[in-house]
Design an enzyme around this catalytic site. Structure first.
Site, mmCIF file in Angstrom:
data_model
loop_
_atom_site.group_PDB
_atom_site.id
_atom_site.type_symbol
_atom_site.label_atom_id
_atom_site.label_comp_id
_atom_site.label_asym_id
_atom_site.label_seq_id
_atom_site.Cartn_x
_atom_site.Cartn_y
_atom_site.Cartn_z
ATOM 1 N N LYS A 196 2.512 -7.132 -26.045
ATOM 2 C CA LYS A 196 3.884 -7.398 -25.760
ATOM 3 C C LYS A 196 4.188 -6.765 -24.489
ATOM 4 O O LYS A 196 4.883 -7.112 -23.582
ATOM 5 C CB LYS A 196 4.652 -6.459 -26.940
ATOM 6 C CG LYS A 196 4.665 -6.958 -28.163
ATOM 7 C CD LYS A 196 5.596 -6.092 -29.048
ATOM 8 C CE LYS A 196 4.999 -4.602 -29.036
ATOM 9 N NZ LYS A 196 6.008 -3.741 -29.920
ATOM 10 N N ARG A 252 13.013 -1.580 -36.685
ATOM 11 C CA ARG A 252 11.915 -1.330 -37.288
ATOM 12 C C ARG A 252 12.238 -1.487 -39.012
ATOM 13 O O ARG A 252 11.112 -1.334 -39.623
ATOM 14 C CB ARG A 252 11.579 0.148 -37.019
ATOM 15 C CG ARG A 252 11.056 0.323 -35.657
ATOM 16 C CD ARG A 252 10.627 1.723 -35.432
ATOM 17 N NE ARG A 252 10.292 2.066 -33.976
ATOM 18 C CZ ARG A 252 8.993 1.923 -33.546
ATOM 19 N NH1 ARG A 252 8.177 1.706 -34.217
ATOM 20 N NH2 ARG A 252 8.950 2.270 -32.352
ATOM 21 N N ARG A 289 -11.480 1.118 -24.809
ATOM 22 C CA ARG A 289 -10.845 1.678 -23.771
ATOM 23 C C ARG A 289 -11.187 3.302 -23.353
ATOM 24 O O ARG A 289 -11.209 3.986 -24.152
ATOM 25 C CB ARG A 289 -9.220 1.699 -23.811
ATOM 26 C CG ARG A 289 -8.814 -0.011 -24.248
ATOM 27 C CD ARG A 289 -7.049 0.116 -23.859
ATOM 28 N NE ARG A 289 -6.471 0.867 -24.760
ATOM 29 C CZ ARG A 289 -5.224 0.245 -25.081
ATOM 30 N NH1 ARG A 289 -4.534 -0.716 -24.769
ATOM 31 N NH2 ARG A 289 -4.556 1.366 -25.993
ATOM 32 N N ARG A 320 -8.553 8.037 -24.657
ATOM 33 C CA ARG A 320 -7.153 8.990 -25.171
ATOM 34 C C ARG A 320 -7.361 8.924 -26.752
ATOM 35 O O ARG A 320 -8.014 8.182 -27.490
ATOM 36 C CB ARG A 320 -6.057 8.081 -24.909
ATOM 37 C CG ARG A 320 -5.620 7.793 -23.379
ATOM 38 C CD ARG A 320 -4.340 7.258 -23.201
ATOM 39 N NE ARG A 320 -3.912 6.434 -24.516
ATOM 40 C CZ ARG A 320 -2.986 5.444 -24.507
ATOM 41 N NH1 ARG A 320 -2.191 5.669 -23.431
ATOM 42 N NH2 ARG A 320 -2.698 4.977 -25.383
ATOM 43 N N ARG A 373 -2.067 4.063 -37.430
ATOM 44 C CA ARG A 373 -0.882 3.379 -36.719
ATOM 45 C C ARG A 373 -0.657 1.953 -37.324
ATOM 46 O O ARG A 373 0.344 1.617 -37.522
ATOM 47 C CB ARG A 373 -1.246 3.393 -35.298
ATOM 48 C CG ARG A 373 -0.921 4.819 -34.638
ATOM 49 C CD ARG A 373 -1.544 4.655 -33.194
ATOM 50 N NE ARG A 373 -0.478 4.133 -32.577
ATOM 51 C CZ ARG A 373 -0.327 3.606 -30.927
ATOM 52 N NH1 ARG A 373 -1.628 3.776 -30.533
ATOM 53 N NH2 ARG A 373 0.576 3.076 -30.543
#
Length: 243
Positions: free
Chosen positions: A43, A118, A157, A190, A201
């Site tokens: 996004k 949401r 990542r 991270r 999540r």
């Protein structure tokens, strides 16, 4: 009462840039879009492209809330009172801040909403506010992607904290695993990019968002995008579904 800015103090290049932008945007059709998708779905890559292509404003409710609180707008003051008490900012306040933002010239042609609504209750309140303005949501872009692909994208990542240089174990690996190409210093991951955090999540995202997607599906507004494709392909898909 808000005062108009003194245009004599605005640099000519800024005035001309804004004037050219408005002239370019004038013939564009109005669009009011909602972006839905899990973390890492793309996004963030597509939002600026859609924004520029269709002359829309990008409304990120978290940023808008912070800006309203900092500017001490009437709604911002109410939001701060709730935050200071450790309460959630009410849906009415968030929709009110979106309503205020829609008065800006940059939002004249419509908006991209990201991160809101949401819940179904928020979607209903948003619809009520838009109805009062005589407009409606035109399309909900659902960035659909398999959780396993997201896991590969996100958990691969790594970054060099001092410079911000980023790497990916599969798509953009460092020359030496775990080490920055330039300094030779160790790379870090991270906290949000670990498999355990991503799993929770994604579970929260699916549980919270699926009823909202169903709400808009019943209105015939949802376009499903194959978000695992290359960014340019996703952009072309978006242009087709919103043209």
């Amino acid at each position: 009462m808000a005062t108009s800015p003194n245009l004599e103090d605005v640099p000519s290049v800024d005035l001309m840039t804004e004037l050219l932008r408005r002239m370019k945007c004038q013939p564009k059709p109005d669009k009011r879009l909602i972006l839905v998708g899990p973390p890492g779905c793309g996004k963030g890559t597509q939002s600026p492209i859609i924004k520029d292509e269709y002359c829309l404003c990008h409304l990120a409710t978290g940023d808008m809330l912070r800006a309203a609180v900092a500017a001490k707008t009437p709604l911002g003051v109410k939001a701060k009172e709730a935050m200071d008490k450790g309460q959630l900012v009410s849906d009415d306040l968030v929709v009110g801040i979106i309503d205020d933002a829609m008065n800006k010239p940059s939002c004249e042609k419509g908006f991209i909403l990201d991160g809101f609504p949401r819940t179904v209750a928020q979607a209903q309140k948003l619809d009520e506010m838009l109805e009062k303005r005589g407009v409606k949501v035109d399309k909900v872009l659902n960035f659909a992607i398999d959780d396993a692909i997201l896991e590969e994208r996100i958990t691969g990542r790594w970054m060099h904290p001092a410079s911000g240089r980023s790497y990916h174990t599969k798509f953009a690996p460092p020359k030496v695993p775990g080490v920055d190409d330039v300094t030779g210093e160790p790379l870090i991951q991270r906290k949000d990019d670990t498999a355990a955090v991503l799993k929770s999540r994604l579970e929260a995202f699916h549980k919270q968002t699926e009823p909202v997607v169903d709400y808009y599906k019943n209105k015939g507004l949802v376009a499903i995008l194959a978000a695992e494709k290359q960014p340019k392909e996703v952009t072309e898909e978006i242009k087709k579904v919103i043209s």
